[in-house]
Write a protein that holds these residues in place. Sequence first.
Motif, PDB file in Angstrom:
ATOM      1  N   ALA A 120       0.834  -1.195   0.000  1.00  0.00           N
ATOM      2  CA  ALA A 120       0.000   0.000   0.000  1.00  0.00           C
ATOM      3  C   ALA A 120       0.869   1.245   0.000  1.00  0.00           C
ATOM      4  N   SER A 121       0.243   2.387  -0.278  1.00  0.00           N
ATOM      5  CA  SER A 121       1.004   3.629  -0.357  1.00  0.00           C
ATOM      6  C   SER A 121       1.642   3.991   0.976  1.00  0.00           C
ATOM      7  N   PHE A 122       1.094   3.487   2.082  1.00  0.00           N
ATOM      8  CA  PHE A 122       1.748   3.665   3.378  1.00  0.00           C
ATOM      9  C   PHE A 122       1.332   2.522   4.299  1.00  0.00           C
ATOM     10  N   GLY A 123       2.119   2.289   5.337  1.00  0.00           N
ATOM     11  CA  GLY A 123       1.818   1.225   6.282  1.00  0.00           C
ATOM     12  C   GLY A 123       2.255  -0.138   5.790  1.00  0.00           C
ATOM     13  N   TRP A 127      -2.059  -4.422  -1.093  1.00  0.00           N
ATOM     14  CA  TRP A 127      -3.242  -4.304  -1.946  1.00  0.00           C
ATOM     15  C   TRP A 127      -3.194  -5.350  -3.055  1.00  0.00           C
ATOM     16  N   PRO A 128      -4.339  -5.903  -3.419  1.00  0.00           N
ATOM     17  CA  PRO A 128      -4.368  -6.712  -4.651  1.00  0.00           C
ATOM     18  C   PRO A 128      -4.164  -5.790  -5.850  1.00  0.00           C
ATOM     19  N   ALA A 129      -3.323  -6.209  -6.769  1.00  0.00           N
ATOM     20  CA  ALA A 129      -2.991  -5.357  -7.928  1.00  0.00           C
ATOM     21  C   ALA A 129      -4.030  -5.542  -9.025  1.00  0.00           C
ATOM     22  N   GLU A 130      -5.248  -5.109  -8.725  1.00  0.00           N
ATOM     23  CA  GLU A 130      -6.350  -5.292  -9.660  1.00  0.00           C
ATOM     24  C   GLU A 130      -6.598  -4.060 -10.520  1.00  0.00           C
ATOM     25  N   ASN A 131      -6.042  -2.912 -10.102  1.00  0.00           N
ATOM     26  CA  ASN A 131      -6.280  -1.657 -10.808  1.00  0.00           C
ATOM     27  C   ASN A 131      -4.950  -1.008 -11.129  1.00  0.00           C
ATOM     28  N   PHE A 132      -4.694  -0.825 -12.414  1.00  0.00           N
ATOM     29  CA  PHE A 132      -3.408  -0.269 -12.838  1.00  0.00           C
ATOM     30  C   PHE A 132      -3.138   1.092 -12.190  1.00  0.00           C
ATOM     31  N   GLY A 133      -4.135   1.976 -12.219  1.00  0.00           N
ATOM     32  CA  GLY A 133      -3.935   3.314 -11.678  1.00  0.00           C
ATOM     33  C   GLY A 133      -3.604   3.305 -10.204  1.00  0.00           C
ATOM     34  N   GLN A 134      -4.260   2.433  -9.439  1.00  0.00           N
ATOM     35  CA  GLN A 134      -3.995   2.341  -8.008  1.00  0.00           C
ATOM     36  C   GLN A 134      -2.583   1.836  -7.738  1.00  0.00           C
ATOM     37  N   VAL A 135      -2.125   0.896  -8.563  1.00  0.00           N
ATOM     38  CA  VAL A 135      -0.765   0.368  -8.400  1.00  0.00           C
ATOM     39  C   VAL A 135       0.273   1.466  -8.657  1.00  0.00           C
ATOM     40  N   MET A 136       0.056   2.256  -9.716  1.00  0.00           N
ATOM     41  CA  MET A 136       0.991   3.340 -10.004  1.00  0.00           C
ATOM     42  C   MET A 136       0.987   4.377  -8.882  1.00  0.00           C
ATOM     43  N   TYR A 137      -0.177   4.627  -8.330  1.00  0.00           N
ATOM     44  CA  TYR A 137      -0.291   5.566  -7.212  1.00  0.00           C
ATOM     45  C   TYR A 137       0.508   5.050  -6.005  1.00  0.00           C
ATOM     46  N   ILE A 139       3.079   2.981  -5.998  1.00  0.00           N
ATOM     47  CA  ILE A 139       4.516   3.018  -6.283  1.00  0.00           C
ATOM     48  C   ILE A 139       5.066   4.431  -6.117  1.00  0.00           C
ATOM     49  N   LYS A 140       4.315   5.423  -6.590  1.00  0.00           N
ATOM     50  CA  LYS A 140       4.818   6.800  -6.597  1.00  0.00           C
ATOM     51  C   LYS A 140       4.715   7.488  -5.242  1.00  0.00           C
ATOM     52  N   THR A 141       3.779   7.069  -4.410  1.00  0.00           N
ATOM     53  CA  THR A 141       3.575   7.777  -3.146  1.00  0.00           C
ATOM     54  C   THR A 141       4.172   7.067  -1.942  1.00  0.00           C
ATOM     55  N   ARG A 142       4.505   5.801  -2.092  1.00  0.00           N
ATOM     56  CA  ARG A 142       5.028   5.078  -0.929  1.00  0.00           C
ATOM     57  C   ARG A 142       6.434   5.559  -0.582  1.00  0.00           C
ATOM     58  N   VAL A 143       6.653   5.758   0.717  1.00  0.00           N
ATOM     59  CA  VAL A 143       7.981   6.114   1.222  1.00  0.00           C
ATOM     60  C   VAL A 143       8.641   4.836   1.727  1.00  0.00           C
ATOM     61  N   GLY A 144       9.819   4.519   1.187  1.00  0.00           N
ATOM     62  CA  GLY A 144      10.506   3.302   1.584  1.00  0.00           C
ATOM     63  C   GLY A 144      10.415   2.221   0.525  1.00  0.00           C
ATOM     64  N   GLY A 145      10.665   0.983   0.938  1.00  0.00           N
ATOM     65  CA  GLY A 145      10.725  -0.130   0.006  1.00  0.00           C
ATOM     66  C   GLY A 145       9.369  -0.542  -0.522  1.00  0.00           C
ATOM     67  N   LEU A 146       9.395  -1.244  -1.640  1.00  0.00           N
ATOM     68  CA  LEU A 146       8.183  -1.720  -2.305  1.00  0.00           C
ATOM     69  C   LEU A 146       8.129  -3.241  -2.259  1.00  0.00           C
TER      70      LEU A 146
END
Length: 330
Positions: A120-123, A127-137, A139-146
């Motif tokens: 998830a973008s934090f914490g 998230w299930p990667a069911e929505n491309f836009g949500q996944v990109m969000y 990746i771009k907003t998360r602080v730290g590792g993915l």
Amino acid sequence: PHPPLPMAALSLLLLAAASAASASAPNARTELRSRCVSPQLRALRSSSLSTFNAEPRRMTRSYVEMPKVGEKFEVNLEKPIGIGFARGNDGRPYVIKLDPRKGNVDERIEVGDKLTKISASFGDDVWPAENFGQVMYAIKTRVGGLYFEVEKRDGDMSFLEFDSRDQDFRKERRGGNYGAGTREVQMKNYITSKENERVRNEVFNDGLDLYSNGDYENAIFKFEDVLGMEPPNYVGDNFARITPMYEVASYNIACCYSKLKNTNAGLDALKDAMNAGFDDFEKIRSADGLKELRELAPEKFNKLIDRFDEPVFDPKLVEGFKNFFGIGKN
């Protein structure tokens, strides 16, 4: 002149010379390197040299066991990452490009693989990667590792939606043949591209509606979907390789992040928009959509804009000129 040596004696002499040369080579190499590196690096060079001399002269690479087709595997990467994604016909993200020069990658990931989960973008949520836009969000907003869960597809590119016989009819045309099969595939691909364009317009308009209603996060999801639906191998009437919709959607993403007061993501999105060709710099400098970016990070904002639209006159010089001559003072 000396008489020629017997072959056995000559062989022994050459073998002795070769042994002496190999014994002195490491010392000569160490002495040469000691002249061009710092004392801190010298110890590292020495340890690397001893390892090099102890092992055979060959390139070594750690063995990575590749997952089987259909198998899912977990990946943890620090940002930035060198993985590019595209939106598939099911709305999910697929790996479309790998570039280690741009960021971290994992050797097990290949083009065509599908993301099934994303941190998830934090914490600590996933998230299930069911929505491309949500996944990109995320990746771009998360602080730290993915964190990713990836499904191995062995290079399957059918998610791009074009007919799998496309390559066959291209070969047919290069051979001077143009049959009914070629026309059928071309027509099918044309219809598919038009349908994709219609869906893309709908998604773009959905993003505009969400933005107008103040739902900026979900608007980002929609505009990221628009980016992920960029047609491959696009060439415009002016030979542009990026669609105008891509440029505007990138700018709209920057506006969304601005409204969310996420300056880092907003500046990155604005940079992407200008790299894509968005060049309405007057709008960038004055539009309400980027107001928060201009107010919260003025120095970074101006520095970024000046990289793409360098002002004719230095604003500080103009201001100094006005102050010197008392222009604008009562």
